[in-house]
Design an enzyme around this catalytic site. Structure first.
Site, PDB file in Angstrom:
ATOM      1  N   GLY A   1     140.687  24.195  38.492  1.00 52.90           N
ATOM      2  CA  GLY A   1     139.892  23.901  39.223  1.00 52.90           C
ATOM      3  C   GLY A   1     139.830  22.603  40.194  1.00 52.90           C
ATOM      4  O   GLY A   1     140.093  21.745  39.306  1.00 52.90           O
TER       5      GLY A   1
ATOM      6  N   GLN B   1     136.328  16.029  45.307  1.00 53.85           N
ATOM      7  CA  GLN B   1     138.023  15.852  44.576  1.00 53.85           C
ATOM      8  C   GLN B   1     138.503  15.094  45.949  1.00 53.85           C
ATOM      9  O   GLN B   1     138.970  14.369  45.530  1.00 53.85           O
ATOM     10  CB  GLN B   1     138.108  16.156  43.722  1.00 53.85           C
ATOM     11  CG  GLN B   1     137.223  17.334  42.413  1.00 53.85           C
ATOM     12  CD  GLN B   1     137.169  17.599  41.169  1.00 53.85           C
ATOM     13  OE1 GLN B   1     138.035  18.586  41.147  1.00 53.85           O
ATOM     14  NE2 GLN B   1     138.087  16.877  40.254  1.00 53.85           N
TER      15      GLN B   1
ATOM     16  N   CYS C   1     139.141  16.592  33.523  1.00 54.12           N
ATOM     17  CA  CYS C   1     139.356  16.568  34.977  1.00 54.12           C
ATOM     18  C   CYS C   1     139.470  16.248  36.018  1.00 54.12           C
ATOM     19  O   CYS C   1     140.447  15.186  35.334  1.00 54.12           O
ATOM     20  CB  CYS C   1     137.714  15.996  35.244  1.00 54.12           C
ATOM     21  SG  CYS C   1     136.880  16.094  37.351  1.00 54.12           S
ATOM     22  N   LEU C   2     140.238  16.237  36.668  1.00 46.77           N
ATOM     23  CA  LEU C   2     141.914  15.960  38.172  1.00 46.77           C
ATOM     24  C   LEU C   2     141.326  14.371  38.092  1.00 46.77           C
ATOM     25  O   LEU C   2     141.950  13.836  38.595  1.00 46.77           O
ATOM     26  CB  LEU C   2     141.844  16.700  39.373  1.00 46.77           C
ATOM     27  CG  LEU C   2     142.753  18.229  38.999  1.00 46.77           C
ATOM     28  CD1 LEU C   2     142.914  19.245  39.511  1.00 46.77           C
ATOM     29  CD2 LEU C   2     143.788  18.210  37.682  1.00 46.77           C
TER      30      LEU C   2
ATOM     31  N   HIS D   1     131.481  24.220  35.129  1.00 47.69           N
ATOM     32  CA  HIS D   1     132.268  22.094  35.896  1.00 47.69           C
ATOM     33  C   HIS D   1     132.084  22.338  37.203  1.00 47.69           C
ATOM     34  O   HIS D   1     132.036  20.711  38.351  1.00 47.69           O
ATOM     35  CB  HIS D   1     133.498  22.103  35.003  1.00 47.69           C
ATOM     36  CG  HIS D   1     134.593  21.075  35.188  1.00 47.69           C
ATOM     37  ND1 HIS D   1     134.663  20.440  34.113  1.00 47.69           N
ATOM     38  CD2 HIS D   1     135.038  20.009  36.554  1.00 47.69           C
ATOM     39  CE1 HIS D   1     135.290  18.899  34.783  1.00 47.69           C
ATOM     40  NE2 HIS D   1     135.659  18.732  36.154  1.00 47.69           N
ATOM     41  N   GLU D   2     133.061  23.234  38.391  1.00 45.75           N
ATOM     42  CA  GLU D   2     133.442  22.809  40.015  1.00 45.75           C
ATOM     43  C   GLU D   2     131.821  22.705  40.286  1.00 45.75           C
ATOM     44  O   GLU D   2     131.929  21.941  41.104  1.00 45.75           O
ATOM     45  CB  GLU D   2     133.831  23.691  39.771  1.00 45.75           C
ATOM     46  CG  GLU D   2     135.514  23.838  39.945  1.00 45.75           C
ATOM     47  CD  GLU D   2     135.827  22.541  39.640  1.00 45.75           C
ATOM     48  OE1 GLU D   2     136.068  21.646  39.830  1.00 45.75           O
ATOM     49  OE2 GLU D   2     136.992  22.880  38.271  1.00 45.75           O
TER      50      GLU D   2
ATOM     51  N   HIS E   1     130.017  19.281  40.347  1.00 42.93           N
ATOM     52  CA  HIS E   1     130.723  18.100  40.879  1.00 42.93           C
ATOM     53  C   HIS E   1     130.361  18.519  42.086  1.00 42.93           C
ATOM     54  O   HIS E   1     129.893  17.533  42.974  1.00 42.93           O
ATOM     55  CB  HIS E   1     132.305  18.200  41.641  1.00 42.93           C
ATOM     56  CG  HIS E   1     133.508  17.952  40.363  1.00 42.93           C
ATOM     57  ND1 HIS E   1     133.129  17.059  40.311  1.00 42.93           N
ATOM     58  CD2 HIS E   1     134.252  19.231  39.796  1.00 42.93           C
ATOM     59  CE1 HIS E   1     133.949  16.519  39.378  1.00 42.93           C
ATOM     60  NE2 HIS E   1     134.625  17.847  39.050  1.00 42.93           N
TER      61      HIS E   1
HETATM   62 ZN    ZN Z   1     136.598  17.815  37.507  1.00 41.71          ZN
END
Ligand code: ZN
Length: 198
Positions: free
Chosen positions: A65, A70, A114-115, A156-157, A160
């Site tokens: 995701g 991000q 998380c990226l 989660h997304e 963000h």
């Molecule tokens: Zn994340």
């Protein structure tokens, strides 16, 4: 594929278009990851090309995701693909202006990463099922019932898009330790990049 999934139609050419680009992923701590993002007004070609880039960036990372903030775009857009393993067909989903319409009382604990916070993984408790509404790539209102990994990922997304990270669910001590390690890693990364260009 279950009927509640809404994959991109074949032939849309969204994936692996030659002009797609991998965008740099912002790393925590970064003030842009703490901002509440703006809703999208119009779904147009520019937006679809941003979403193409987001998919390519996510698959390249690799991750399941990615949210627009991000990659430094403070708009309410996310992409996901929670298909597991090589043997499962890709299941890309792009959501514009996603909203949680309903969340189950039943909770589920999932180890999240998380990226934007690489190499850090922690258990987070969230509703185990959610119903989400969103605009698709044609600007059409859709809804999706999510459970399992998809429910965790979509929550989660969406977090963000509200400037919230999974480490915000952890205690202050744990969060500070992770942020400290990330600051160090970012500094090391900057130093390596500098010595490469010097
Ligand atoms: Zn994340």
């Amino acid at each position: 594929m279950p009927p509640q999934m809404t994959p991109l139609e074949p032939g849309r050419g969204l994936l692996y278009m030659p002009d797609m680009a991998i965008r740099p992923i912002l790393l925590h701590p970064d003030p842009r990851l703490k901002k509440v993002c703006d809703p999208v007004d119009t779904v147009d070609t520019g937006l679809r090309s941003l979403i193409d880039d987001m998919f390519e960036t996510m698959y390249d990372a690799p991750g399941i995701g990615l949210a627009a903030p991000q990659v430094g775009i403070l708009s309410r857009i996310l992409v996901m693909d929670c298909a597991k393993g090589e043997e499962e067909e890709p299941a890309p989903i792009a959501m514009i202006n996603p909203q949680v319409l309903w969340a189950s009382d039943e909770l589920n604990v999932h180890e999240e990463g998380c990226l934007s916070i690489p190499e850090e993984f922690n258990d987070v408790e969230r509703p185990s099922q959610v119903k989400v509404s969103y605009l698709d790539l044609d600007g059409v209102l859709q809804s999706l019932d999510c459970d399992g990994l998809l429910a965790t990922c979509v929550q989660h997304e969406i977090d963000h898009l509200d400037g919230k990270l999974f480490i915000d669910y952890l205690g202050p001590m744990k969060r500070q330790m992770i942020t400290g390690r990330m600051k160090k890693r970012k500094k090391e990364k900057a130093r390596t990049a500098q010595s490469r260009t010097a």
